[in-house]
Design a protein around this motif. Structure first.
Motif, PDB file in Angstrom:
ATOM      1  N   ALA A   1       1.352  11.227 -10.605  1.00 29.15           N
ATOM      2  CA  ALA A   1       0.259  12.186 -10.768  1.00 29.15           C
ATOM      3  C   ALA A   1       0.629  13.599 -10.335  1.00 29.15           C
ATOM      4  N   GLY A   2       1.678  13.716  -9.525  1.00 31.90           N
ATOM      5  CA  GLY A   2       2.062  15.040  -9.047  1.00 31.90           C
ATOM      6  C   GLY A   2       1.183  15.540  -7.917  1.00 31.90           C
ATOM      7  N   GLN A   3       0.421  14.668  -7.315  1.00 35.56           N
ATOM      8  CA  GLN A   3      -0.413  15.024  -6.174  1.00 35.56           C
ATOM      9  C   GLN A   3      -0.575  13.793  -5.297  1.00 35.56           C
ATOM     10  N   PRO A   4      -0.782  13.991  -3.994  1.00 34.66           N
ATOM     11  CA  PRO A   4      -0.901  12.834  -3.095  1.00 34.66           C
ATOM     12  C   PRO A   4      -2.181  12.058  -3.323  1.00 34.66           C
ATOM     13  N   LEU A   5      -2.126  10.772  -3.024  1.00 33.89           N
ATOM     14  CA  LEU A   5      -3.264   9.886  -3.226  1.00 33.89           C
ATOM     15  C   LEU A   5      -4.311  10.028  -2.126  1.00 33.89           C
ATOM     16  N   ALA A   6      -3.870  10.215  -0.884  1.00 34.45           N
ATOM     17  CA  ALA A   6      -4.777  10.159   0.257  1.00 34.45           C
ATOM     18  C   ALA A   6      -5.965  11.117   0.165  1.00 34.45           C
ATOM     19  N   PRO A   7      -5.780  12.403  -0.199  1.00 31.98           N
ATOM     20  CA  PRO A   7      -6.928  13.300  -0.258  1.00 31.98           C
ATOM     21  C   PRO A   7      -7.986  12.870  -1.286  1.00 31.98           C
ATOM     22  N   ILE A   8      -7.538  12.292  -2.393  1.00 27.25           N
ATOM     23  CA  ILE A   8      -8.491  11.850  -3.413  1.00 27.25           C
ATOM     24  C   ILE A   8      -9.245  10.627  -2.904  1.00 27.25           C
ATOM     25  N   LEU A   9      -8.540   9.725  -2.242  1.00 22.62           N
ATOM     26  CA  LEU A   9      -9.204   8.563  -1.650  1.00 22.62           C
ATOM     27  C   LEU A   9     -10.248   8.997  -0.620  1.00 22.62           C
ATOM     28  N   GLU A  10      -9.904   9.987   0.202  1.00 22.00           N
ATOM     29  CA  GLU A  10     -10.839  10.468   1.219  1.00 22.00           C
ATOM     30  C   GLU A  10     -12.075  11.086   0.575  1.00 22.00           C
ATOM     31  N   ARG A  11     -11.869  11.849  -0.477  1.00 26.80           N
ATOM     32  CA  ARG A  11     -12.996  12.468  -1.173  1.00 26.80           C
ATOM     33  C   ARG A  11     -13.889  11.399  -1.803  1.00 26.80           C
ATOM     34  N   ALA A  12     -13.269  10.421  -2.449  1.00 30.09           N
ATOM     35  CA  ALA A  12     -14.040   9.351  -3.085  1.00 30.09           C
ATOM     36  C   ALA A  12     -14.795   8.532  -2.039  1.00 30.09           C
ATOM     37  N   GLN A  13     -14.143   8.228  -0.929  1.00 28.10           N
ATOM     38  CA  GLN A  13     -14.783   7.444   0.124  1.00 28.10           C
ATOM     39  C   GLN A  13     -15.974   8.191   0.718  1.00 28.10           C
ATOM     40  N   ALA A  14     -15.828   9.503   0.891  1.00 25.25           N
ATOM     41  CA  ALA A  14     -16.932  10.292   1.432  1.00 25.25           C
ATOM     42  C   ALA A  14     -18.143  10.242   0.505  1.00 25.25           C
TER      43      ALA A  14
ATOM     44  N   ALA B   1       0.821  -1.204   0.000  1.00 17.58           N
ATOM     45  CA  ALA B   1       0.000   0.000   0.000  1.00 17.58           C
ATOM     46  C   ALA B   1       0.858   1.259   0.000  1.00 17.58           C
ATOM     47  N   ARG B   2       1.932   1.253   0.773  1.00 17.00           N
ATOM     48  CA  ARG B   2       2.810   2.429   0.837  1.00 17.00           C
ATOM     49  C   ARG B   2       3.440   2.705  -0.522  1.00 17.00           C
ATOM     50  N   ALA B   3       3.864   1.670  -1.215  1.00 16.89           N
ATOM     51  CA  ALA B   3       4.478   1.843  -2.532  1.00 16.89           C
ATOM     52  C   ALA B   3       3.472   2.395  -3.531  1.00 16.89           C
ATOM     53  N   VAL B   4       2.221   1.954  -3.444  1.00 20.23           N
ATOM     54  CA  VAL B   4       1.182   2.477  -4.338  1.00 20.23           C
ATOM     55  C   VAL B   4       1.009   3.968  -4.123  1.00 20.23           C
ATOM     56  N   SER B   5       0.987   4.391  -2.872  1.00 19.64           N
ATOM     57  CA  SER B   5       0.819   5.805  -2.551  1.00 19.64           C
ATOM     58  C   SER B   5       1.982   6.642  -3.064  1.00 19.64           C
ATOM     59  N   VAL B   6       3.191   6.158  -2.846  1.00 20.82           N
ATOM     60  CA  VAL B   6       4.380   6.889  -3.310  1.00 20.82           C
ATOM     61  C   VAL B   6       4.403   6.976  -4.830  1.00 20.82           C
ATOM     62  N   ASP B   7       4.113   5.857  -5.486  1.00 22.43           N
ATOM     63  CA  ASP B   7       4.119   5.833  -6.951  1.00 22.43           C
ATOM     64  C   ASP B   7       3.052   6.766  -7.519  1.00 22.43           C
ATOM     65  N   TYR B   8       1.896   6.798  -6.883  1.00 22.95           N
ATOM     66  CA  TYR B   8       0.828   7.674  -7.372  1.00 22.95           C
ATOM     67  C   TYR B   8       1.266   9.135  -7.318  1.00 22.95           C
ATOM     68  N   GLU B   9       1.854   9.550  -6.202  1.00 26.26           N
ATOM     69  CA  GLU B   9       2.266  10.947  -6.078  1.00 26.26           C
ATOM     70  C   GLU B   9       3.366  11.298  -7.071  1.00 26.26           C
ATOM     71  N   GLU B  10       4.284  10.360  -7.295  1.00 23.02           N
ATOM     72  CA  GLU B  10       5.355  10.619  -8.260  1.00 23.02           C
ATOM     73  C   GLU B  10       4.805  10.741  -9.677  1.00 23.02           C
TER      74      GLU B  10
ATOM     75  N   ASP C   1     -16.665   5.355  -7.136  1.00 24.62           N
ATOM     76  CA  ASP C   1     -16.622   3.892  -7.032  1.00 24.62           C
ATOM     77  C   ASP C   1     -15.440   3.316  -7.790  1.00 24.62           C
ATOM     78  N   SER C   2     -15.242   3.795  -9.005  1.00 25.61           N
ATOM     79  CA  SER C   2     -14.160   3.282  -9.839  1.00 25.61           C
ATOM     80  C   SER C   2     -12.807   3.586  -9.211  1.00 25.61           C
ATOM     81  N   PHE C   3     -12.612   4.817  -8.772  1.00 22.90           N
ATOM     82  CA  PHE C   3     -11.321   5.200  -8.205  1.00 22.90           C
ATOM     83  C   PHE C   3     -11.001   4.362  -6.977  1.00 22.90           C
ATOM     84  N   LEU C   4     -11.964   4.206  -6.095  1.00 19.91           N
ATOM     85  CA  LEU C   4     -11.731   3.416  -4.888  1.00 19.91           C
ATOM     86  C   LEU C   4     -11.392   1.970  -5.212  1.00 19.91           C
ATOM     87  N   SER C   5     -12.025   1.425  -6.246  1.00 21.95           N
ATOM     88  CA  SER C   5     -11.796   0.018  -6.562  1.00 21.95           C
ATOM     89  C   SER C   5     -10.357  -0.256  -6.967  1.00 21.95           C
ATOM     90  N   TYR C   6      -9.687   0.751  -7.520  1.00 24.31           N
ATOM     91  CA  TYR C   6      -8.310   0.560  -7.974  1.00 24.31           C
ATOM     92  C   TYR C   6      -7.269   0.971  -6.940  1.00 24.31           C
TER      93      TYR C   6
END
Length: 332
Positions: free
Chosen positions: A206-219, A195-204, A246-251
């Motif tokens: 996409a140029g933005q952190p993954l966590a805020p988008i996950l939180e928005r999608a989950q909400a 999970a940590r590697a996915v987060s780091v790779d996403y930020e590298e 739904d799609s974003f969270l699934s991936y």
């Protein structure tokens, strides 16, 4: 020896002799095919011919959509393989069609399918510019539908084969959805999920952190608004995509089942893991398979020099490995 390492158990001298004999018999054939392949490719490059995709196209109605597959039949097949492609790809990408052709040379028939990703009659790569309403777990129902179709056609002992992301999808089906349906599972170029590697790779990427988008999608999902579009977010290899919550969270949300090797250990079917030594995506897979207590159900095939797509003669290394593994599975 040819360019692959055998990590699954060979228990007697006769089996070793059989493998050596097969290697010797196939060496000349593979070199001959390689030469012929070079000629054909040169011919195609000159625009003089086109080769049809192998197999017969078959369609299946599923949840209001037509699913597409290509069945490559052989006389007196020793096994049937259901093949699932990687991320947003399709059944007629090079690795899938080549596997189908070479499996047929070894009397193994195959059905390679294109996951719908929510589209009717889908073919070709999924368009990044389209709205993304597909989910990673949506593959499970489609795999089940194709397994049912194969059963109706009289094919019961089916081997599941997944490539890249498809390895996790076939393993979810086998381990969680229908543990007794597949006679075996082949995982071609899986990856070690962290999970940590996915987060780091996403930020590298996409140029933005993954966590805020996950939180928005989950909400949004928690509010019953999972079909709401998130505008212009990075999804998989698509920058600036329009994707549902739904799609974003699934991936990207860790649901506990993205660890394909853990699923393999949790299941009951025999599993063959195939890794190219030059594939960075599969880095760490071999070590993960062999770490800790050995599981007799899980076998490992390392293909020396191969990358993520096992092009050219590496296809034969893969298929010959599958054949030898199938020999051991069917002998039990």
């Amino acid at each position: 020896y040819t360019s692959f390492w055998w990590e699954f158990r060979v228990t007697d001298r006769a089996s070793l002799d059989m493998i050596e004999k097969r290697r010797g018999q196939k060496l000349f054939q593979r070199r001959f095919r390689h030469c012929v392949g070079i000629v054909i490719l040169a011919f195609l490059a000159a625009g003089q011919a086109a080769i049809a995709q192998p197999g017969e196209k078959v369609q299946l109605d599923y949840e209001g959509k037509k699913l597409n597959g290509w069945l490559t039949e052989v006389d007196s097949p020793r096994a049937t393989v259901l093949m699932i492609h990687g991320t947003m790809a399709h059944a007629n990408m090079e690795i899938m069609t080549t596997f189908a052709e070479v499996l047929a040379e070894y009397d193994i028939e195959s059905l390679r399918v294109t996951l719908s990703l929510g589209e009717d009659d889908r073919e070709g790569m999924y368009d990044c510019a389209a709205e993304h309403r597909h989910t990673h777990t949506g593959a499970t129902g489609e795999i089940a539908a194709w397994m049912d179709w194969l059963a109706r056609e009289g094919r019961d002992d089916v081997i599941l084969l997944g490539h890249s992301r498809g390895t996790n999808q076939v393993m979810r089906f086998s381990a969680r959805h229908a543990p007794d349906r597949a006679a075996g599972v082949v995982l071609v170029a899986p990856f070690v999920y962290r999970a940590r590697a996915v987060s780091v790779d996403y930020e590298e990427t996409a140029g933005q952190p993954l966590a805020p988008i996950l939180e928005r999608a989950q909400a949004l999902v928690d509010e019953g608004k999972g079909d709401t579009i998130l505008d212009g977010v990075h999804l998989l290899y698509c920058p600036g995509a329009d994707v549902t919550a739904d799609s974003f969270l699934s991936y990207y949300r860790d649901d506990g089942d993205f660890d394909t090797l853990a699923l393999a250990a949790a299941g009951t079917a025999p599993v063959l893991v195939i890794v190219g030594t030059e594939d960075p995506i599969s880095a760490g897979v071999a070590e993960a398979v062999t770490a800790g207590d050995a599981d007799d159900r899980i076998s490992l095939l390392m293909v020396e020099g191969a990358g993520h797509f096992f092009r050219d003669l590496y296809t034969y290394d893969v298929v010959e490995g599958i054949v030898a593994w199938l020999d051991s599975v069917q002998a039990e």
